[in-house]
Write an enzyme that holds these catalytic residues in place. Structure first.
Site, PDB file in Angstrom:
ATOM      1  N   PRO A 167       0.822  -1.218   0.000  1.00 22.43           N
ATOM      2  CA  PRO A 167       0.000   0.000   0.000  1.00 22.43           C
ATOM      3  C   PRO A 167       0.852   1.262   0.000  1.00 22.43           C
ATOM      4  CG  PRO A 167       0.072  -0.933   2.204  1.00 22.43           C
ATOM      5  CD  PRO A 167       0.843  -1.880   1.309  1.00 22.43           C
ATOM      6  N   CYS A 225       3.368  29.370 -15.177  1.00 24.83           N
ATOM      7  CA  CYS A 225       2.909  29.822 -16.485  1.00 24.83           C
ATOM      8  C   CYS A 225       2.439  28.661 -17.344  1.00 24.83           C
ATOM      9  CB  CYS A 225       4.025  30.596 -17.171  1.00 24.83           C
ATOM     10  SG  CYS A 225       4.528  31.987 -16.169  1.00 24.83           S
TER      11      CYS A 225
HETATM   12  C1  LIG Z   1       2.363   2.566  -7.101  1.00 26.81           C
HETATM   13  C2  LIG Z   1       2.506   1.150  -6.709  1.00 26.81           C
HETATM   14  C3  LIG Z   1       1.986   0.697  -5.486  1.00 26.81           C
HETATM   15  C4  LIG Z   1       1.212   1.579  -4.549  1.00 26.81           C
HETATM   16  O1  LIG Z   1      -0.020   1.971  -5.088  1.00 26.81           O
HETATM   17  P1  LIG Z   1      -1.061   2.762  -4.181  1.00 26.81           P
HETATM   18  O2  LIG Z   1      -2.206   2.977  -5.093  1.00 26.81           O
HETATM   19  O3  LIG Z   1      -0.419   4.039  -3.774  1.00 26.81           O
HETATM   20  O4  LIG Z   1      -1.395   1.896  -3.009  1.00 26.81           O
HETATM   21  C5  LIG Z   1       2.207  -0.624  -5.148  1.00 26.81           C
HETATM   22  N1  LIG Z   1       2.884  -1.478  -5.965  1.00 26.81           N
HETATM   23  C6  LIG Z   1       3.387  -1.068  -7.143  1.00 26.81           C
HETATM   24  C7  LIG Z   1       4.118  -2.038  -7.991  1.00 26.81           C
HETATM   25  C8  LIG Z   1       3.213   0.245  -7.558  1.00 26.81           C
HETATM   26  O5  LIG Z   1       3.693   0.632  -8.753  1.00 26.81           O
END
Ligand SMILES: *Cc1c(COP(=O)(O)O)cnc(C)c1O
Length: 414
Positions: free
Chosen positions: A274, A342
């Site tokens: 997460p 801008c």
């Molecule tokens: C961005 C990402 C996450 C986290 O995603 P959230 O939507 O911020 O929880 C987890 N794993 C991977 C591989 C990601 O690219």
């Protein structure tokens, strides 16, 4: 727990009044609540308590050292996508043995750094990457722990908002090809198969695609086990949404119960990645109203924060609540809230009803994720300072960038 609240109308984060904070440290200013960060982490810990698990915070959501350090002390692992994020996690005291390395474009240098650090695993996203990882690991005399990021291709018709788990995007390997890839990994030198990974998208507001993806991944894990390839962990990614406006994010406790049922009797450790849901609603961006510019069609409130400080509105037309830190006892007017950069795309919010005057402070809410970590120097604007609030304590976790720091490393030609 409501860490953001008003006392006599004045907006507070925990026990700190945000108007005095803005006066003291200047704006634009990112402000985070320690309690909100810790509560978000503990909500995950509690929801998945019955499954052996590791929460690998997705560093890209907010990579500030103090925030990484706070999660490290809570026991978190980390999901990184670059050598820079690896360096940050290590600098923040993160445990390298709890790092998973995602991303479609890992360089050989990044692989070497991660092998030297001794990370938990590489989430491999292509055949070419697998061959490179085997070569790099052989060169340095190490064994690279491998987990494939599979693309479960969750039905786009029932879940049209999913952005990374479909056949047609750049992430992961098609789930149907995964068994052959695991066999290939088993045959290459200096690789050790340890797990499987998927991440189907971001800001998900429904559980069904997540549990669908879990079912597809678990079925694959069983197929692999039948061939003698036993995995140690199953990483179901991140993507849980948060409330920016009126979204109703999935209930973590329900997700936890759904996964507990599926993991009952299994031996693999559950990994989660997460990002947004751990930091998004723990942070806000304070900005000052520089000018009010009334017009015939619309009124503009020109503030001192801009797209370089908070890119989400310009990039995704994302919505952030914008509230007056100390509302005035006057009728509200409707404003487009824009920055000084801008670009016509430099807006923070459209058609917001606010009772404000020049010099007032506004708070852009839910700015803890993909805010500071996406900030740039466009228009040669120094990046904002960051503050972490802990009850009534105020910690400056990042100084406002200086103009000389912005020019550091540049040279004239004689
Ligand atoms: C961005 C990402 C996450 C986290 O995603 P959230 O939507 O911020 O929880 C987890 N794993 C991977 C591989 C990601 O690219």
């Amino acid at each position: 727990m409501n860490t953001l609240h008003r006392i006599d109308g004045r907006l507070h984060l925990e026990d700190v009044a945000l108007d005095t904070l803005a006066e003291r440290f200047g704006t634009p200013l990112y402000v985070y609540s320690r309690q909100a960060l810790e509560t978000a982490y503990q909500d995950y810990s509690r929801a998945f308590a019955s499954i052996p698990h590791l929460i690998c915070y997705a560093v890209k959501a907010n990579s500030s050292l103090a925030i990484l350090n706070l999660f490290a002390r809570l026991g978190a692992g980390f999901d990184i996508v670059s050598g820079g994020e690896l360096a940050r996690v290590l600098a923040a005291g993160g445990d390298p043995g709890k790092i998973v390395f995602s991303g479609v474009g890992k360089t050989a240098d990044e692989m070497r750094a991660a092998l030297a650090a001794g990370i938990l695993c590489f989430n491999v996203e292509s055949v070419s990457e697998l061959h490179r990882l085997s070569r790099v690991a052989s060169d340095v005399g190490k064994v690279a722990p491998v987990s494939f990021r599979v693309n479960p291709d969750v039905d786009p018709k029932t879940h049209p908002y999913i952005s990374t788990g479909l056949k047609e995007n750049k992430f992961g390997v098609p789930i149907a090809e995964a068994p052959a890839l695991y066999r290939l990994a088993a045959s290459l030198p200096n690789l050790e198969i340890t797990g499987i990974d998927c991440h189907i998208g971001s800001q998900l507001t429904e559980l069904l695609p997540l549990t669908d993806a879990a079912d597809r991944v678990l079925a694959l894990v069983d197929t692999l086990a039948a061939e003698g390839m036993v995995l140690r962990h199953i990483d179901l990614g991140g993507g849980i949404g948060i409330r920016y406006r009126d979204e109703i994010p999935p209930d973590l406790a329900v997700y936890g119960r759904e996964l507990a049922r599926r993991f009952a009797g299994r031996r693999e450790t559950l990994l989660l990645e997460p990002g947004r849901s751990l930091v998004g609603n723990a942070g806000l961006l304070l900005t000052r109203v520089e000018y009010l510019k009334p017009g015939t069609d619309k009124n503009f409130a020109i503030v001192d924060a801009a797209m370089n400080d908070l890119m989400r509105p310009a990039l995704y037309e994302a919505y952030h609540d914008i509230v007056a830190v100390t509302p005035r006892n006057a009728p509200a007017r409707r404003y487009d809230i824009v920055g000084p950069v801008c670009e016509t795309g430099d807006f923070l919010g459209f058609a917001r009803d606010l009772a404000i005057e020049e010099g007032d402070f506004l708070a852009l809410l839910s700015a803890g994720a993909y805010g500071m970590s996406m900030a740039s120097n466009y228009n040669s604007r120094p990046r904002a300072a960051e503050i972490l609030i802990d009850k009534k304590e105020i910690h400056i976790i990042r100084d406002r960038e200086t103009q000389s720091a912005m020019m550091a490393g540049e040279r004239l030609v004689c």
